[in-house]
Design a protein around this motif. Structure first.
Motif, mmCIF file in Angstrom:
data_model
loop_
_atom_site.group_PDB
_atom_site.id
_atom_site.type_symbol
_atom_site.label_atom_id
_atom_site.label_comp_id
_atom_site.label_asym_id
_atom_site.label_seq_id
_atom_site.Cartn_x
_atom_site.Cartn_y
_atom_site.Cartn_z
ATOM 1 N N UNK A 138 0.969 -1.183 -0.051
ATOM 2 C CA UNK A 138 0.010 -0.131 -0.135
ATOM 3 C C UNK A 138 0.835 1.211 -0.066
ATOM 4 N N UNK A 139 2.011 1.115 0.580
ATOM 5 C CA UNK A 139 3.108 2.577 0.743
ATOM 6 C C UNK A 139 3.435 2.639 -0.794
ATOM 7 N N UNK A 140 3.673 1.817 -1.388
ATOM 8 C CA UNK A 140 4.052 2.042 -2.870
ATOM 9 C C UNK A 140 3.258 2.640 -3.467
ATOM 10 N N UNK A 141 1.686 2.056 -3.651
ATOM 11 C CA UNK A 141 0.758 2.417 -4.438
ATOM 12 C C UNK A 141 0.636 3.978 -4.014
ATOM 13 N N UNK A 142 0.631 4.171 -2.680
ATOM 14 C CA UNK A 142 0.262 5.634 -2.086
ATOM 15 C C UNK A 142 1.359 6.835 -2.697
ATOM 16 N N UNK A 143 2.607 6.318 -2.887
ATOM 17 C CA UNK A 143 3.768 7.334 -3.177
ATOM 18 C C UNK A 143 3.259 7.273 -4.932
ATOM 19 N N UNK A 144 3.044 6.324 -5.454
ATOM 20 C CA UNK A 144 2.734 6.514 -6.863
ATOM 21 C C UNK A 144 1.542 7.235 -7.264
ATOM 22 N N UNK A 145 0.383 7.020 -6.250
ATOM 23 C CA UNK A 145 -0.837 7.645 -6.658
ATOM 24 C C UNK A 145 -0.533 9.228 -6.377
ATOM 25 N N UNK A 146 0.187 9.368 -5.204
ATOM 26 C CA UNK A 146 0.481 10.829 -5.021
ATOM 27 C C UNK A 146 1.167 11.456 -5.984
ATOM 28 N N UNK A 147 2.183 11.079 -6.521
ATOM 29 C CA UNK A 147 2.932 11.707 -7.616
ATOM 30 C C UNK A 147 2.238 11.536 -8.914
ATOM 31 N N UNK A 148 1.140 10.802 -9.243
ATOM 32 C CA UNK A 148 0.188 10.820 -10.432
ATOM 33 C C UNK A 148 -0.669 11.970 -10.095
ATOM 34 N N UNK A 149 -1.115 12.046 -8.969
ATOM 35 C CA UNK A 149 -2.258 13.367 -8.639
ATOM 36 C C UNK A 149 -1.273 14.505 -9.170
ATOM 37 N N UNK A 150 -0.350 14.807 -8.449
ATOM 38 C CA UNK A 150 0.611 15.923 -8.490
ATOM 39 C C UNK A 150 0.856 16.285 -9.993
ATOM 40 N N UNK A 151 1.063 15.304 -10.739
ATOM 41 C CA UNK A 151 1.392 15.588 -12.352
ATOM 42 C C UNK A 151 0.097 15.733 -12.998
ATOM 43 N N UNK A 152 -0.867 15.089 -12.920
ATOM 44 C CA UNK A 152 -2.237 15.512 -13.403
ATOM 45 C C UNK A 152 -2.475 16.629 -13.411
ATOM 46 N N UNK A 153 -2.352 17.110 -12.008
ATOM 47 C CA UNK A 153 -2.905 18.531 -11.683
ATOM 48 C C UNK A 153 -1.957 19.625 -12.449
ATOM 49 N N UNK A 154 -0.840 19.300 -12.406
ATOM 50 C CA UNK A 154 0.079 20.105 -13.135
ATOM 51 C C UNK A 154 -0.072 20.413 -14.727
ATOM 52 N N UNK A 155 -0.144 18.897 -15.160
ATOM 53 C CA UNK A 155 -0.499 18.954 -16.765
ATOM 54 C C UNK A 155 -1.692 19.684 -17.170
ATOM 55 N N UNK A 156 -3.026 19.433 -16.296
ATOM 56 C CA UNK A 156 -4.139 19.838 -16.546
ATOM 57 C C UNK A 156 -4.099 21.550 -16.555
ATOM 58 N N UNK A 157 -3.495 21.963 -15.338
ATOM 59 C CA UNK A 157 -3.306 23.433 -15.493
ATOM 60 C C UNK A 157 -2.544 24.177 -16.430
ATOM 61 N N UNK A 158 -1.653 23.341 -17.076
ATOM 62 C CA UNK A 158 -0.909 23.760 -18.202
ATOM 63 C C UNK A 158 -1.595 23.508 -19.623
ATOM 64 N N UNK A 159 -2.888 23.227 -19.539
ATOM 65 C CA UNK A 159 -3.769 22.831 -20.818
ATOM 66 C C UNK A 159 -3.745 21.683 -21.592
ATOM 67 N N UNK A 160 -2.940 20.672 -20.950
ATOM 68 C CA UNK A 160 -2.836 19.374 -21.368
ATOM 69 C C UNK A 160 -3.916 18.433 -20.968
ATOM 70 N N UNK A 161 -4.862 17.962 -22.281
ATOM 71 C CA UNK A 161 -5.778 17.014 -21.680
ATOM 72 C C UNK A 161 -5.151 15.590 -21.537
ATOM 73 N N UNK A 162 -5.727 14.742 -20.486
ATOM 74 C CA UNK A 162 -4.893 13.488 -19.976
ATOM 75 C C UNK A 162 -5.945 12.135 -20.247
ATOM 76 N N UNK A 163 -5.391 11.401 -21.261
ATOM 77 C CA UNK A 163 -6.102 10.298 -21.348
ATOM 78 C C UNK A 163 -5.726 9.228 -20.305
#
Length: 153
Positions: A50-75
């Motif tokens: 679960x700890x590894x999943x949490x780290x990856x999930x946190x990084x995924x959310x951070x990157x998605x927010x950054x990309x969305x806020x820079x105008x990139x659609x995410x599939x």
């Protein structure tokens, strides 16, 4: 097959004559799962700690927010596409002419006079992929009448 509970409510909004007094179904949402609960479920399903999943999930959310806020659609494969949308105020040639007296709508490019000030409501858009849409068509909806209470709106 998945099953979703629905509850029934009566529309008591007299301003909407077509809907007033009629009964409608609404999804009876259960408890919202937080990131920790989601990571726990993913860990159980994937046999990854679960700890590894949490780290990856946190990084995924951070990157998605950054990309969305820079105008990139995410599939997200198997889920759908997320992108930022906006509502904006319209601008007419007459509006621009008031601010820029020498503006000529036949010669000048009106798009140069649009600005971020016209943006009213940024929001997130989600378009589910074909498979999710198919799954939703297959979902069974249940009403449990044993504890039915009329919800009004």
């Amino acid at each position: 097959m998945a099953s979703i509970q629905i509850k029934v409510y009566r529309n008591n909004n007299a301003s909407n004559r077509k809907a007033y007094g009629r009964y409608f179904g609404r999804v009876a949402h259960s408890t919202t799962l937080d990131a920790e609960a989601l990571c726990n479920r993913v860990a159980q399903d994937s046999h990854i700690e679960e700890g590894y999943v949490g780290v990856v999930f946190g990084a995924l959310c951070k990157q998605m927010k950054e990309l969305l806020c820079n105008g990139h659609p995410i599939e997200v494969e198997g889920l759908g596409i997320m992108k930022v949308g906006i509502k904006s105020k319209g601008v007419s040639a007459k509006d621009v002419k008031k601010r820029v007296p020498d503006f000529n709508p036949k010669k000048d490019d009106i798009t140069k006079y649009l600005s971020a000030r016209q943006v009213e409501r940024p929001h997130l858009l989600f378009t589910p992929n074909k498979r999710i849409k198919e799954l939703l068509r297959e979902v069974k909806f249940d009403t449990d009448r044993s504890d039915w209470k009329e919800e009004t709106e």
